[in-house]
Design a protein around this motif. Structure first.
Motif, PDB file in Angstrom:
ATOM      1  N   PHE A  84       0.831  -1.203   0.000  1.00  0.00           N
ATOM      2  CA  PHE A  84       0.000   0.000   0.000  1.00  0.00           C
ATOM      3  C   PHE A  84       0.869   1.258   0.000  1.00  0.00           C
ATOM      4  CE2 PHE A  84      -3.713  -2.545   1.464  1.00  0.00           C
ATOM      5  CZ  PHE A  84      -4.665  -2.023   0.597  1.00  0.00           C
ATOM      6  N   SER A  85       1.892   1.253   0.869  1.00  0.00           N
ATOM      7  CA  SER A  85       2.771   2.414   0.997  1.00  0.00           C
ATOM      8  C   SER A  85       3.480   2.723  -0.316  1.00  0.00           C
ATOM      9  CB  SER A  85       3.799   2.161   2.107  1.00  0.00           C
ATOM     10  OG  SER A  85       4.687   3.238   2.236  1.00  0.00           O
ATOM     11  N   ALA A  86       4.051   1.694  -0.951  1.00  0.00           N
ATOM     12  CA  ALA A  86       4.816   1.891  -2.182  1.00  0.00           C
ATOM     13  C   ALA A  86       3.915   2.290  -3.346  1.00  0.00           C
ATOM     14  CB  ALA A  86       5.593   0.614  -2.522  1.00  0.00           C
ATOM     15  N   ILE A  87       2.774   1.610  -3.481  1.00  0.00           N
ATOM     16  CA  ILE A  87       1.871   1.871  -4.615  1.00  0.00           C
ATOM     17  C   ILE A  87       1.252   3.262  -4.522  1.00  0.00           C
ATOM     18  CG2 ILE A  87      -0.343   1.204  -5.652  1.00  0.00           C
ATOM     19  CD1 ILE A  87       0.443  -1.722  -5.000  1.00  0.00           C
ATOM     20  N   ILE A  88       0.747   3.614  -3.329  1.00  0.00           N
ATOM     21  CA  ILE A  88       0.094   4.916  -3.175  1.00  0.00           C
ATOM     22  C   ILE A  88       1.101   6.054  -3.317  1.00  0.00           C
ATOM     23  CG2 ILE A  88      -1.132   6.414  -1.548  1.00  0.00           C
ATOM     24  CD1 ILE A  88      -2.575   3.909  -0.529  1.00  0.00           C
ATOM     25  N   THR A  89       2.287   5.887  -2.724  1.00  0.00           N
ATOM     26  CA  THR A  89       3.320   6.921  -2.857  1.00  0.00           C
ATOM     27  C   THR A  89       3.719   7.103  -4.316  1.00  0.00           C
ATOM     28  OG1 THR A  89       4.179   6.396  -0.652  1.00  0.00           O
ATOM     29  CG2 THR A  89       5.617   7.652  -2.112  1.00  0.00           C
ATOM     30  N   GLY A  90       3.899   5.995  -5.021  1.00  0.00           N
ATOM     31  CA  GLY A  90       4.255   6.062  -6.433  1.00  0.00           C
ATOM     32  C   GLY A  90       3.194   6.763  -7.262  1.00  0.00           C
ATOM     33  N   SER A  91       1.917   6.468  -6.971  1.00  0.00           N
ATOM     34  CA  SER A  91       0.820   7.095  -7.726  1.00  0.00           C
ATOM     35  C   SER A  91       0.751   8.590  -7.452  1.00  0.00           C
ATOM     36  CB  SER A  91      -0.512   6.420  -7.369  1.00  0.00           C
ATOM     37  OG  SER A  91      -0.883   6.669  -6.025  1.00  0.00           O
ATOM     38  N   LEU A  92       0.961   8.986  -6.197  1.00  0.00           N
ATOM     39  CA  LEU A  92       0.899  10.407  -5.841  1.00  0.00           C
ATOM     40  C   LEU A  92       2.058  11.189  -6.453  1.00  0.00           C
ATOM     41  CD1 LEU A  92      -0.232  10.219  -2.095  1.00  0.00           C
ATOM     42  CD2 LEU A  92      -1.623  10.762  -4.093  1.00  0.00           C
ATOM     43  N   ILE A  93       3.241  10.557  -6.510  1.00  0.00           N
ATOM     44  CA  ILE A  93       4.393  11.213  -7.149  1.00  0.00           C
ATOM     45  C   ILE A  93       4.144  11.364  -8.647  1.00  0.00           C
ATOM     46  CG2 ILE A  93       6.823  10.936  -7.779  1.00  0.00           C
ATOM     47  CD1 ILE A  93       7.246   9.579  -5.061  1.00  0.00           C
ATOM     48  N   SER A  94       3.641  10.292  -9.270  1.00  0.00           N
ATOM     49  CA  SER A  94       3.429  10.294 -10.715  1.00  0.00           C
ATOM     50  C   SER A  94       2.381  11.315 -11.149  1.00  0.00           C
ATOM     51  CB  SER A  94       3.008   8.892 -11.184  1.00  0.00           C
ATOM     52  OG  SER A  94       4.015   7.946 -10.895  1.00  0.00           O
ATOM     53  N   PHE A  95       1.376  11.513 -10.290  1.00  0.00           N
ATOM     54  CA  PHE A  95       0.284  12.421 -10.651  1.00  0.00           C
ATOM     55  C   PHE A  95       0.287  13.702  -9.813  1.00  0.00           C
ATOM     56  CE2 PHE A  95      -1.035   8.343 -12.267  1.00  0.00           C
ATOM     57  CZ  PHE A  95      -1.590   8.652 -13.499  1.00  0.00           C
ATOM     58  N   SER A  96       1.452  14.040  -9.288  1.00  0.00           N
ATOM     59  CA  SER A  96       1.570  15.267  -8.486  1.00  0.00           C
ATOM     60  C   SER A  96       1.290  16.513  -9.324  1.00  0.00           C
ATOM     61  CB  SER A  96       2.964  15.360  -7.861  1.00  0.00           C
ATOM     62  OG  SER A  96       3.967  15.367  -8.873  1.00  0.00           O
ATOM     63  N   PHE A  97       1.520  16.418 -10.645  1.00  0.00           N
ATOM     64  CA  PHE A  97       1.260  17.575 -11.510  1.00  0.00           C
ATOM     65  C   PHE A  97      -0.233  17.911 -11.544  1.00  0.00           C
ATOM     66  CE2 PHE A  97       0.732  13.913 -14.234  1.00  0.00           C
ATOM     67  CZ  PHE A  97      -0.314  14.252 -15.082  1.00  0.00           C
ATOM     68  N   ILE A  98      -1.086  16.913 -11.330  1.00  0.00           N
ATOM     69  CA  ILE A  98      -2.527  17.166 -11.270  1.00  0.00           C
ATOM     70  C   ILE A  98      -2.883  17.800  -9.928  1.00  0.00           C
ATOM     71  CG2 ILE A  98      -4.818  16.096 -11.208  1.00  0.00           C
ATOM     72  CD1 ILE A  98      -3.797  13.971 -13.122  1.00  0.00           C
ATOM     73  N   ILE A  99      -2.330  17.237  -8.840  1.00  0.00           N
ATOM     74  CA  ILE A  99      -2.616  17.746  -7.497  1.00  0.00           C
ATOM     75  C   ILE A  99      -2.149  19.185  -7.348  1.00  0.00           C
ATOM     76  CG2 ILE A  99      -2.163  17.402  -5.019  1.00  0.00           C
ATOM     77  CD1 ILE A  99      -1.715  14.405  -5.693  1.00  0.00           C
TER      78      ILE A  99
END
Length: 210
Positions: free
Chosen positions: A102-117
Motif C-alpha cells: 500500500f505504501s509503495a503503490i500509493i506513494t508512487g501514484s501520488l508522485i506520478s500524478f503530483s502535476f494534477i494535485i
C-alpha cells in the motif's frame, strides 16, 4: 480513518516536518538541520521495529534529503524505485506485506500524478485529488486484501485528515509538554469519534467475492 493512526509514512512526514521547522527557527544551517532530522527518523524507524511502511518512508526521506542537499537532480519516482529495490534486495519476502505494498503503490501514484494535485491552490481540492488518486491506485490491492471497498472513503478524508493533521496531532504534541490542554484534546477526540460513528451508520461498502 485507520490509516491516520496506524504507524505509517505519514508519521515520518509529520516528525521530520516538525523537527526541521524547530531547527530552522533555531537558525541551524540547512545541512545540519537535515542531518539531525535523519538521526531522529532513524531512531523512530527502530522504535517501531522497522515497520515496513515506515521503513519505506524513512529510507525514501533520507534519499530525498541527500538528493536535495547535493543537487543530484534525481526524479522522486526514481528515488522511490531505488528505495523499494533496496528494501526488497535486503528482504525479498516483504513483497507479501500489505502495508509495504500500500505504501509503495500509493506513494508512487501520488508522485506520478503530483502535476494534477499541484494544479490547484485550494487545500480541500488538493486533498480531494490526493484521496481520489490514492483510492484509484489502491483499489485492486484493497479488493485483493479485504474483498471490499468503501466508496465514501474519499469524502471521509476531507473531514478526518484536516481534523487529525491540524488539530488532534498538534494538540497531542502540545499536551506532551503542557498537560493543561489535555481537556481540549479530549473534546476534539470526542467530536471525531462521534463523527466516525455517524459515518459508520452509512452503508457505503461494496463487497466483492473472494
Amino acid at each position: 480513518i485507520s490509516h491516520l493512526f496506524s504507524v505509517s509514512g505519514m508519521h515520518i512526514s509529520i516528525l521530520s516536518s516538525v523537527i526541521i521547522f524547530i531547527l530552522k527557527k533555531l537558525k541551524i544551517e540547512e545541512e545540519w538541520r537535515y542531518f539531525i532530522t535523519i538521526i531522529f527518523v532513524l531512531f523512530f524507524m527502530f522504535l517501531v521495529n522497522l515497520c515496513p511502511a515506515v521503513l519505506r518512508s524513512g529510507i525514501f526521506f533520507i534519499f530525498v534529503v541527500v538528493n536535495d542537499i547535493y543537487y543530484f537532480h534525481i526524479k522522486s519516482i526514481n528515488l522511490l524505485l531505488l528505495t523499494v529495490s533496496l528494501i526488497m534486495f535486503i528482504n525479498p519476502y516483504i513483497i507479501y506485506n500489505n502495508g509495504f505494498l500500500f505504501s509503495a503503490i500509493i506513494t508512487g501514484s501520488l508522485i506520478s500524478f503530483s502535476f494534477i494535485i499541484n494544479k490547484y491552490n485550494n487545500y480541500f481540492i488538493k486533498l480531494f485529488m490526493t484521496s481520489l488518486i490514492a483510492f484509484i491506485f489502491s483499489f485492486p490491492l484493497s479488493i485483493y486484501c479485504s474483498y471490499q471497498i468503501n466508496i465514501l472513503s474519499i469524502f471521509y478524508n476531507l473531514i478526518f485528515v484536516p481534523l487529525v493533521s491540524f488539530v488532534i496531532f498538534p494538540l497531542s504534541l502540545i499536551c506532551l509538554f503542557i498537560p493543561i490542554f489535555s481537556g481540549l484534546l479530549n473534546v476534539f477526540i470526542f467530536i471525531m469519534e462521534e463523527i466516525a460513528v455517524l459515518c459508520g451508520l452509512i452503508d457505503s461498502n461494496i463487497i466483492f467475492s473472494r
